[in-house]
Design a protein around this motif. Structure first.
Motif, mmCIF file in Angstrom:
data_model
loop_
_atom_site.group_PDB
_atom_site.id
_atom_site.type_symbol
_atom_site.label_atom_id
_atom_site.label_comp_id
_atom_site.label_asym_id
_atom_site.label_seq_id
_atom_site.Cartn_x
_atom_site.Cartn_y
_atom_site.Cartn_z
ATOM 1 N N PHE A 174 -60.910 22.419 -79.615
ATOM 2 C CA PHE A 174 -60.590 21.163 -78.953
ATOM 3 C C PHE A 174 -61.710 20.760 -78.010
ATOM 4 O O PHE A 174 -62.545 21.570 -77.632
ATOM 5 C CB PHE A 174 -59.241 21.214 -78.227
ATOM 6 C CG PHE A 174 -59.199 22.027 -76.961
ATOM 7 C CD1 PHE A 174 -59.331 21.417 -75.723
ATOM 8 C CD2 PHE A 174 -58.992 23.398 -76.997
ATOM 9 C CE1 PHE A 174 -59.260 22.159 -74.546
ATOM 10 C CE2 PHE A 174 -58.915 24.143 -75.836
ATOM 11 C CZ PHE A 174 -59.057 23.521 -74.597
ATOM 12 N N VAL A 204 -57.301 16.612 -72.895
ATOM 13 C CA VAL A 204 -57.706 16.981 -74.248
ATOM 14 C C VAL A 204 -58.009 15.690 -75.000
ATOM 15 O O VAL A 204 -57.149 14.815 -75.110
ATOM 16 C CB VAL A 204 -56.588 17.775 -74.961
ATOM 17 C CG1 VAL A 204 -56.983 18.076 -76.403
ATOM 18 C CG2 VAL A 204 -56.284 19.061 -74.202
ATOM 19 N N ILE A 239 -58.672 17.342 -81.091
ATOM 20 C CA ILE A 239 -58.139 18.601 -81.613
ATOM 21 C C ILE A 239 -58.668 18.774 -83.031
ATOM 22 O O ILE A 239 -58.585 17.851 -83.840
ATOM 23 C CB ILE A 239 -56.585 18.581 -81.668
ATOM 24 C CG1 ILE A 239 -55.980 18.399 -80.286
ATOM 25 C CG2 ILE A 239 -56.045 19.831 -82.353
ATOM 26 C CD1 ILE A 239 -55.911 19.640 -79.437
ATOM 27 N N ALA A 265 -56.496 25.722 -81.216
ATOM 28 C CA ALA A 265 -55.717 24.882 -80.299
ATOM 29 C C ALA A 265 -54.584 24.170 -81.033
ATOM 30 O O ALA A 265 -53.463 24.061 -80.521
ATOM 31 C CB ALA A 265 -56.621 23.863 -79.614
ATOM 32 N N ASP A 266 -54.857 23.692 -82.234
ATOM 33 C CA ASP A 266 -53.846 23.023 -83.055
ATOM 34 C C ASP A 266 -52.712 23.982 -83.389
ATOM 35 O O ASP A 266 -51.532 23.658 -83.231
ATOM 36 C CB ASP A 266 -54.505 22.487 -84.329
ATOM 37 C CG ASP A 266 -53.578 21.639 -85.182
ATOM 38 O OD1 ASP A 266 -52.667 20.993 -84.624
ATOM 39 O OD2 ASP A 266 -53.782 21.596 -86.412
ATOM 40 N N MET A 293 -53.599 16.148 -78.401
ATOM 41 C CA MET A 293 -54.521 15.182 -77.835
ATOM 42 C C MET A 293 -53.785 14.408 -76.742
ATOM 43 O O MET A 293 -52.635 14.002 -76.928
ATOM 44 C CB MET A 293 -55.024 14.226 -78.921
ATOM 45 C CG MET A 293 -56.296 13.548 -78.540
ATOM 46 S SD MET A 293 -57.192 12.863 -79.941
ATOM 47 C CE MET A 293 -56.191 11.455 -80.324
#
Length: 128
Positions: free
Chosen positions: A31, A57, A60, A66-67, A73
């Protein structure tokens, strides 16, 4: 979420733990961030009042660490591994997130949908 610098902040937060992906000597989070006290808050598409200098953020990577961890986002990062992120420069935030000796990043984030869900749930019940 708006706040007054120097005053306590009340926020609905979510804990997110990201396991960094190792690629050679690099540790990948998946990210990107925007914001910081040294940046123009008017350029932040996620700030409602355009005065918020928080860390957000901004991107992504689909299927990235991170996802997979559930980061979204537009999330505002409040803490990284226990470090306060509400009044830091962009560079300081980046350095806190990308420490080479940490394989896991533990975040406290707030997002608009969390705040709205709490407001909605509180509105449905009488307050004592």
């Amino acid at each position: 979420m708006s706040f007054v610098p120097g005053q306590p902040v009340t926020a609905v937060v979510q804990r997110i733990e990201i396991q960094k992906l190792r690629q050679g000597n690099n540790l990948i989070l998946g990210f990107s961030i925007g914001g910081g006290i040294d940046q123009d808050p008017g350029q932040n598409p996620f700030s409602e009042d355009k005065t918020d200098k928080g860390i957000y953020v901004t991107r992504i990577t689909s299927g990235g660490p991170a996802d997979v961890a559930g980061l979204m986002m537009g999330d505002k990062i409040m803490q990284v591994n226990g470090w306060d992120m509400t009044m830091v420069t962009h560079d300081k935030a980046r350095k806190r997130l990308t420490k080479k000796n940490e394989d896991v990043v533990r975040l406290l984030v707030t997002r608009k949908s969390l705040e709205e869900a709490v407001k909605h749930s509180m509105g449905g019940y009488p307050r004592p």
